[in-house]
Motif scaffolding. Sequence first.
Motif, short mmCIF file in Angstrom:
data_model
loop_
_atom_site.label_atom_id
_atom_site.label_comp_id
_atom_site.label_asym_id
_atom_site.label_seq_id
_atom_site.Cartn_x
_atom_site.Cartn_y
_atom_site.Cartn_z
N VAL A 22 6.74 -10.60 -9.83
CA VAL A 22 6.23 -9.74 -10.89
C VAL A 22 5.31 -8.68 -10.31
O VAL A 22 4.38 -8.99 -9.57
CB VAL A 22 5.47 -10.57 -11.96
CG1 VAL A 22 4.93 -9.67 -13.06
CG2 VAL A 22 6.38 -11.65 -12.53
N ALA A 23 5.61 -7.43 -10.64
CA ALA A 23 4.82 -6.29 -10.17
C ALA A 23 3.96 -5.74 -11.30
O ALA A 23 4.20 -6.03 -12.48
CB ALA A 23 5.74 -5.21 -9.63
N ASP A 24 3.00 -4.94 -10.92
CA ASP A 24 2.10 -4.33 -11.90
C ASP A 24 2.81 -3.26 -12.71
O ASP A 24 4.01 -3.03 -12.56
CB ASP A 24 0.85 -3.77 -11.21
CG ASP A 24 1.15 -2.62 -10.27
OD1 ASP A 24 2.32 -2.26 -10.07
OD2 ASP A 24 0.19 -2.06 -9.71
N GLY A 25 2.05 -2.60 -13.55
CA GLY A 25 2.60 -1.56 -14.41
C GLY A 25 2.00 -0.21 -14.10
O GLY A 25 1.77 0.13 -12.94
N ALA A 26 1.69 0.52 -15.12
CA ALA A 26 1.28 1.92 -15.00
C ALA A 26 -0.11 2.07 -14.39
O ALA A 26 -1.11 1.71 -15.01
CB ALA A 26 1.31 2.57 -16.37
N MET A 27 -0.17 2.58 -13.19
CA MET A 27 -1.44 2.83 -12.51
C MET A 27 -2.17 3.99 -13.17
O MET A 27 -3.35 3.88 -13.52
CB MET A 27 -1.20 3.12 -11.03
CG MET A 27 -2.43 3.57 -10.25
SD MET A 27 -3.75 2.37 -10.13
CE MET A 27 -3.07 1.24 -8.97
N GLY A 28 -1.51 5.11 -13.34
CA GLY A 28 -2.15 6.30 -13.88
C GLY A 28 -2.74 6.08 -15.26
O GLY A 28 -3.86 6.51 -15.54
N THR A 29 -2.01 5.40 -16.11
CA THR A 29 -2.49 5.12 -17.47
C THR A 29 -3.74 4.27 -17.43
O THR A 29 -4.70 4.53 -18.17
CB THR A 29 -1.39 4.42 -18.27
OG1 THR A 29 -0.23 5.26 -18.30
CG2 THR A 29 -1.83 4.13 -19.69
N THR A 61 -10.67 -2.05 -10.14
CA THR A 61 -10.59 -2.76 -11.41
C THR A 61 -9.17 -2.77 -11.98
O THR A 61 -8.79 -3.71 -12.66
CB THR A 61 -11.57 -2.21 -12.46
OG1 THR A 61 -11.26 -0.85 -12.74
CG2 THR A 61 -13.01 -2.34 -12.02
N VAL A 62 -8.40 -1.72 -11.69
CA VAL A 62 -7.01 -1.70 -12.14
C VAL A 62 -6.23 -2.80 -11.42
O VAL A 62 -5.51 -3.59 -12.05
CB VAL A 62 -6.36 -0.31 -11.91
CG1 VAL A 62 -4.86 -0.36 -12.20
CG2 VAL A 62 -7.04 0.74 -12.77
N HIS A 63 -6.37 -2.89 -10.11
CA HIS A 63 -5.69 -3.94 -9.36
C HIS A 63 -6.14 -5.32 -9.85
O HIS A 63 -5.31 -6.22 -10.05
CB HIS A 63 -5.96 -3.82 -7.86
CG HIS A 63 -5.43 -2.57 -7.24
ND1 HIS A 63 -4.17 -2.08 -7.48
CD2 HIS A 63 -5.99 -1.72 -6.36
CE1 HIS A 63 -3.97 -0.98 -6.78
NE2 HIS A 63 -5.08 -0.74 -6.09
N GLU A 64 -7.43 -5.48 -10.04
CA GLU A 64 -7.96 -6.77 -10.51
C GLU A 64 -7.40 -7.14 -11.88
O GLU A 64 -7.08 -8.31 -12.14
CB GLU A 64 -9.49 -6.72 -10.56
CG GLU A 64 -10.12 -6.69 -9.18
CD GLU A 64 -11.62 -6.42 -9.21
OE1 GLU A 64 -12.14 -5.96 -10.26
OE2 GLU A 64 -12.28 -6.65 -8.18
N ALA A 65 -7.28 -6.16 -12.75
CA ALA A 65 -6.73 -6.42 -14.10
C ALA A 65 -5.31 -6.96 -14.01
O ALA A 65 -4.96 -7.92 -14.71
CB ALA A 65 -6.78 -5.15 -14.94
N VAL A 74 0.89 -5.39 -6.44
CA VAL A 74 0.43 -4.15 -7.07
C VAL A 74 0.85 -2.96 -6.21
O VAL A 74 1.02 -3.08 -5.00
CB VAL A 74 -1.11 -4.11 -7.27
CG1 VAL A 74 -1.56 -5.17 -8.25
CG2 VAL A 74 -1.85 -4.21 -5.94
N GLU A 75 1.01 -1.85 -6.88
CA GLU A 75 1.27 -0.61 -6.17
C GLU A 75 -0.06 -0.05 -5.69
O GLU A 75 -1.11 -0.44 -6.18
CB GLU A 75 1.95 0.40 -7.09
CG GLU A 75 1.07 0.79 -8.28
CD GLU A 75 1.75 1.71 -9.27
OE1 GLU A 75 2.31 2.74 -8.85
OE2 GLU A 75 1.73 1.39 -10.47
#
Length: 122
Positions: A22-29, A61-65, A74-75
Motif C-alpha cells: 500500500v502506497a500513500d496518496g496525494a502529497m501536494g493536497t 507530517t504528511v509522511h507521518e500521517a 511513501v513518495e
Amino acid sequence: MTTNAQTRADALREALATRVVVADGAMGTMLQAQDPSMEDFQQLEGCNEVLNVTRPDIVRTVHEAYFSVGVDCVETNTFGANFAALAEYDIADRNFELSEAGARIAREVADEYTAASGQQRW
C-alpha cells in the motif's frame, strides 16, 4: 548500493511479489492543507519542493500521517524537482538540493516507523 539500501530493496521486491503493498496518496493536497505561507514557499507560490528545505516539518507530517494509517511506502516530495519544472521558478540550479532534502525526509520517517513497528517501510 549500501547494505541497508540493498536489504530494503530486497525486502520491497519480496513484498511486491507476495502481497499487496500500500502506497500513500496525494502529497501536494496534503501539503496545501497545512496552509504554508508565501514565506514558506520563498515567494515561489506552489513550488512544493521548496518546503523540503524551508518547512521540512510540514513534509514530515504528511509522511507521518500516511505511515500512521498503515501505508507501506511513501513518495518523496520531489514531483516537481526536475530542471524543467524548477526552471519555471528560475531555480533549476536547486534541483539536487531540493531532491536530496525530499528524499532524506521520507527516508528518515520510513526508518522511524520501521524501527517502531518492526515492519519494513519504504
